[in-house]
Design a protein around this motif. Structure first.
Motif, short mmCIF file in Angstrom:
data_model
loop_
_atom_site.label_atom_id
_atom_site.label_comp_id
_atom_site.label_asym_id
_atom_site.label_seq_id
_atom_site.Cartn_x
_atom_site.Cartn_y
_atom_site.Cartn_z
N LEU A 1 0.99 15.48 -56.69
CA LEU A 1 1.69 14.23 -56.36
C LEU A 1 0.69 13.22 -55.81
O LEU A 1 -0.09 13.52 -54.92
CB LEU A 1 2.79 14.50 -55.33
N THR A 2 0.72 12.05 -56.36
CA THR A 2 -0.19 10.99 -55.91
C THR A 2 0.60 9.72 -55.67
O THR A 2 1.47 9.38 -56.46
CB THR A 2 -1.29 10.73 -56.97
N GLU A 3 0.30 9.07 -54.57
CA GLU A 3 0.88 7.76 -54.33
C GLU A 3 -0.22 6.73 -54.29
O GLU A 3 -1.39 7.07 -54.11
CB GLU A 3 1.67 7.76 -53.00
N LYS A 4 0.17 5.48 -54.47
CA LYS A 4 -0.82 4.42 -54.48
C LYS A 4 -0.37 3.34 -53.52
O LYS A 4 0.81 3.00 -53.48
CB LYS A 4 -0.95 3.85 -55.89
N VAL A 5 -1.31 2.85 -52.73
CA VAL A 5 -0.99 1.77 -51.81
C VAL A 5 -2.01 0.65 -51.96
O VAL A 5 -3.19 0.90 -52.23
CB VAL A 5 -0.95 2.28 -50.34
N ASP A 6 -1.52 -0.57 -51.83
CA ASP A 6 -2.41 -1.73 -51.83
C ASP A 6 -2.44 -2.31 -50.43
O ASP A 6 -1.39 -2.56 -49.83
CB ASP A 6 -1.93 -2.77 -52.83
N LEU A 7 -3.64 -2.51 -49.91
CA LEU A 7 -3.82 -3.01 -48.55
C LEU A 7 -4.49 -4.37 -48.58
O LEU A 7 -5.39 -4.61 -49.40
CB LEU A 7 -4.71 -2.06 -47.74
N ASP A 8 -4.08 -5.24 -47.67
CA ASP A 8 -4.88 -6.42 -47.36
C ASP A 8 -5.93 -5.99 -46.35
O ASP A 8 -5.60 -5.32 -45.36
CB ASP A 8 -3.99 -7.51 -46.74
N VAL A 9 -7.17 -6.38 -46.58
CA VAL A 9 -8.26 -6.01 -45.67
C VAL A 9 -8.84 -7.28 -45.07
O VAL A 9 -9.13 -8.24 -45.79
CB VAL A 9 -9.36 -5.21 -46.41
N PHE A 10 -8.98 -7.27 -43.74
CA PHE A 10 -9.43 -8.46 -43.02
C PHE A 10 -10.81 -8.24 -42.41
O PHE A 10 -11.09 -7.17 -41.87
CB PHE A 10 -8.43 -8.81 -41.92
N ASN A 26 -13.10 6.94 -49.70
CA ASN A 26 -13.26 7.96 -50.73
C ASN A 26 -13.65 9.31 -50.16
O ASN A 26 -13.44 10.35 -50.79
CB ASN A 26 -14.27 7.51 -51.79
N LYS A 27 -14.23 9.31 -48.96
CA LYS A 27 -14.59 10.58 -48.31
C LYS A 27 -13.41 11.20 -47.57
O LYS A 27 -13.45 12.37 -47.21
CB LYS A 27 -15.74 10.36 -47.31
N GLN A 28 -12.39 10.39 -47.33
CA GLN A 28 -11.22 10.87 -46.59
C GLN A 28 -10.50 11.96 -47.39
O GLN A 28 -10.18 11.78 -48.57
CB GLN A 28 -10.28 9.69 -46.30
N GLU A 29 -10.25 13.07 -46.73
CA GLU A 29 -9.48 14.17 -47.32
C GLU A 29 -8.14 13.65 -47.84
O GLU A 29 -7.43 12.95 -47.13
CB GLU A 29 -9.24 15.23 -46.24
N GLY A 30 -7.79 13.97 -49.07
CA GLY A 30 -6.51 13.56 -49.62
C GLY A 30 -6.56 12.28 -50.44
O GLY A 30 -5.60 11.95 -51.12
N VAL A 31 -7.70 11.57 -50.36
CA VAL A 31 -7.85 10.36 -51.16
C VAL A 31 -8.50 10.73 -52.49
O VAL A 31 -9.57 11.33 -52.51
CB VAL A 31 -8.69 9.29 -50.43
N SER A 32 -7.83 10.37 -53.57
CA SER A 32 -8.41 10.69 -54.88
C SER A 32 -9.21 9.52 -55.45
O SER A 32 -10.19 9.74 -56.16
CB SER A 32 -7.32 11.12 -55.86
N GLU A 46 -5.43 5.57 -54.03
CA GLU A 46 -4.58 6.64 -54.53
C GLU A 46 -4.79 7.85 -53.64
O GLU A 46 -5.92 8.26 -53.39
CB GLU A 46 -4.93 6.98 -55.99
N TYR A 47 -3.69 8.42 -53.17
CA TYR A 47 -3.81 9.48 -52.18
C TYR A 47 -2.67 10.48 -52.32
O TYR A 47 -1.62 10.19 -52.90
CB TYR A 47 -3.82 8.88 -50.76
N SER A 50 0.83 14.36 -48.77
CA SER A 50 0.94 15.55 -47.94
C SER A 50 -0.34 15.80 -47.17
O SER A 50 -0.40 16.64 -46.27
CB SER A 50 1.31 16.77 -48.79
N MET A 51 -1.40 15.09 -47.51
CA MET A 51 -2.70 15.28 -46.84
C MET A 51 -3.11 14.11 -45.97
O MET A 51 -3.88 14.27 -45.02
CB MET A 51 -3.79 15.55 -47.88
N VAL A 52 -2.64 12.93 -46.31
CA VAL A 52 -3.08 11.73 -45.59
C VAL A 52 -1.99 10.68 -45.73
O VAL A 52 -1.24 10.68 -46.72
CB VAL A 52 -4.44 11.25 -46.16
N ASP A 53 -1.85 9.84 -44.71
CA ASP A 53 -0.87 8.76 -44.86
C ASP A 53 -1.54 7.39 -44.69
O ASP A 53 -2.73 7.30 -44.38
CB ASP A 53 0.32 8.94 -43.92
N VAL A 54 -0.76 6.36 -44.92
CA VAL A 54 -1.32 5.01 -44.93
C VAL A 54 -1.91 4.65 -43.57
O VAL A 54 -2.95 4.00 -43.48
CB VAL A 54 -0.25 3.98 -45.35
#
Ligand code: 9UX
Length: 72
Positions: A1-10, A26-32, A46-47, A50-54
């Motif tokens: 299962l993969t979810e995708k989130v779009d973030l505004d970065v400041f 990309n080094k964060q566990e759970g980020v594909s 894309e993450y 179950s391993m990482v949240d927003v």
């Protein structure tokens, strides 16, 4: 299962900023797949939820000295 989130970065001002954030995400566990766009000041991640949240992703970005929030 993969979810995708779009973030505004400041706070990104140069290409090293965006690649720094991209590398850490990309080094964060759970980020594909994470890509950070300097021009649009955004990140697409894309993450496995179950391993990482927003909030974990935002924390990572804030620890680098930037800020982020979920795009609405
Ligand atoms: Mo260059 Mo981007 O010092 O913070 S990496 S502006």
């Amino acid at each position: 299962l993969t979810e995708k989130v779009d973030l505004d970065v400041f706070g990104m001002t140069c290409a090293a900023c965006s690649s720094r954030i991209e590398k850490v995400l990309n080094k964060q566990e759970g980020v594909s797949e994470a890509s950070v766009n300097l021009t649009t000041e955004s990140a697409s991640v894309e993450y496995n939820p179950s391993m990482v949240d927003v909030q974990n992703l935002i924390d990572r970005i804030q620890k680098l000295g930037y800020d982020a929030k979920t795009k609405v």
